[in-house]
Structures are given as C-alpha cells and as structure tokens.
Design an enzyme around this catalytic site. Structure first.
Site, short mmCIF file in Angstrom:
data_model
loop_
_atom_site.label_atom_id
_atom_site.label_comp_id
_atom_site.label_asym_id
_atom_site.label_seq_id
_atom_site.Cartn_x
_atom_site.Cartn_y
_atom_site.Cartn_z
N GLU A 83 55.69 50.10 77.40
CA GLU A 83 55.43 51.22 76.50
C GLU A 83 53.96 51.62 76.44
O GLU A 83 53.56 52.40 75.58
CB GLU A 83 55.92 50.89 75.09
N TYR A 98 53.46 56.65 48.27
CA TYR A 98 52.87 55.69 49.21
C TYR A 98 53.13 56.08 50.65
O TYR A 98 52.30 55.85 51.53
CB TYR A 98 53.39 54.28 48.90
#
Length: 223
Positions: free
Chosen positions: A80, A126
């Site tokens: 990746e 958040y």
C-alpha cells in the site's frame, strides 16, 4: 529479510512506527496482519513491511522508500505504499499515515456516503475536530495503482478518507495525530453504523465549520 539496514537517522522514526503499530493492535483496530503505517522524514518514508502484523514490528524489520516508492533500505515495503504516497502528495503538512481495516470503518465504507464530500456526517464534535471531512474513495483492488489514483481523484482538501469496501486512511503532522484520527474515525463510523440510517441530528454547518476552523481540520458547507 533485510536488503540494507536502516540509516541511523531514521531509527527514531522506525521506533515511533513500531510503537504506533502496538497501539492500534491494542485498540483492536488491526485484525490479523492487516493495516500499514508510515512516517515521512524529509525525502524518505519509513513504512511497515509486507506480511507482518502491526503488533510484531521491530525497527530493523521496517522498510524505507523514497517519494517515488522505490525501496532504498530495510525489508520489502507494504504493497500500500502508493496509497500512502498519494496522501503525502495531496497534503504537504501530513508527515504520518495510518491505513487500517478496523471493523466499523470497513462497515461504513460499504454504505452510501453521507454526501459527495464526506462519507460520514458530522456526528460528533470530536470527529470534526480530530479528523474533518472524510470522503469515500471508490473501490479499487488493494495495493493497486488504481487505489492510489482514486485518492488523487477526490476533490478538495482532507487528511482522512474511507476506501470503498476496504477500510480507513488517516494522516497527521505526526504519528500520534494520525493514530488519534484513526481512532476517532473508527468511533464516528461505529456511531453512524449503529444509527442504521435512522433520522438523526448532526452538527449543523455553522457548528461544524466553527470547530474545523478552530482545530485546523477541513470541512465545507454541507460536508
């Protein structure tokens, strides 16, 4: 296993990557040998190796690639790497990247996105403060050039994304921030999945924009 030892000036970054790996495993966010982490140091990227669980990392087992993805030291890098490099190219402020297959992020990545600009709504303050808008990249095979290109094709600024039917990607100015964002993204995905498409109350545009401006994340009107 090692092609060449890590240069001494990269050992501190390698130790941080190993510590972050143990942290995400302890949090239950990296099942099996899944997930990969990296930290950028100048023109080099310290990245986790292929085929090794994040809880099993040791500094001398990590890989180093250049900004073109060419291996320069250490073990064979995660497949990746192109995905990590794509986020580094998009956002020069990002110095660390976390890619996970955490369960709720994967579940959310299988659902229709909340909007064209963000897969998840502003479900909590958040999420907006620590992650910001998180677009959904279309599915492409793991490790493929198409997957990295799918990130390049997303509009606007962001430091996190969901990868269709795959998992999450978060970046930060350091590994602590990138891991914190991954944890918060998993929580926002969990709440979204728990709501199951029911009518819900999100933060409104003004509330989300105020938080994003105050905490330095990216959010735009309606997403």
């Amino acid at each position: 296993m090692s092609a060449a030892p890590l240069p001494p000036h990269l050992l501190a970054a390698a130790e941080r990557v190993c510590a972050a790996g143990r942290q995400v495993v302890a949090a239950g966010l990296s099942p099996g040998a899944s997930g990969n982490l990296s930290e950028r140091v100048g023109d080099l990227v310290v990245v986790t190796p292929t085929g090794l669980g994040l809880g099993e990392l040791e500094p001398d087992l990590l890989a180093v690639v250049d900004t073109a993805g060419v291996p320069v030291a250490g073990s064979g890098p995660s497949k990746e790497v192109p995905l990590h490099l794509a986020l580094y190219r998009r956002e020069p402020e990002v110095a660390a990247v976390v890619h996970l297959h955490s369960p709720c992020a994967v579940a959310a990545s299988c659902l229709p996105p909340w909007s064209p600009a963000s897969a998840l709504p502003p479900v909590t303050p958040y999420f907006v403060m620590r992650v910001g808008r998180t677009p959904l990249a279309p599915y492409a095979p793991p490790g493929s050039a198409e997957l990295a290109a799918s990130l390049d094709g997303l509009p606007g600024r962001f430091t996190a994304a969901l990868l269709g039917n795959h998992g999450s990607l978060t970046g930060g100015r350091d590994l602590d921030r990138a891991v914190d964002a991954a944890v918060e993204l998993e929580e926002a995905a969990r709440v979204t999945v728990l709501l199951g498409g029911r009518e819900a109350r999100w933060l409104d545009d003004g509330q989300a924009a105020e938080l994003a401006g105050r905490y330095g994340t990216h959010w735009v009107h309606g997403a």
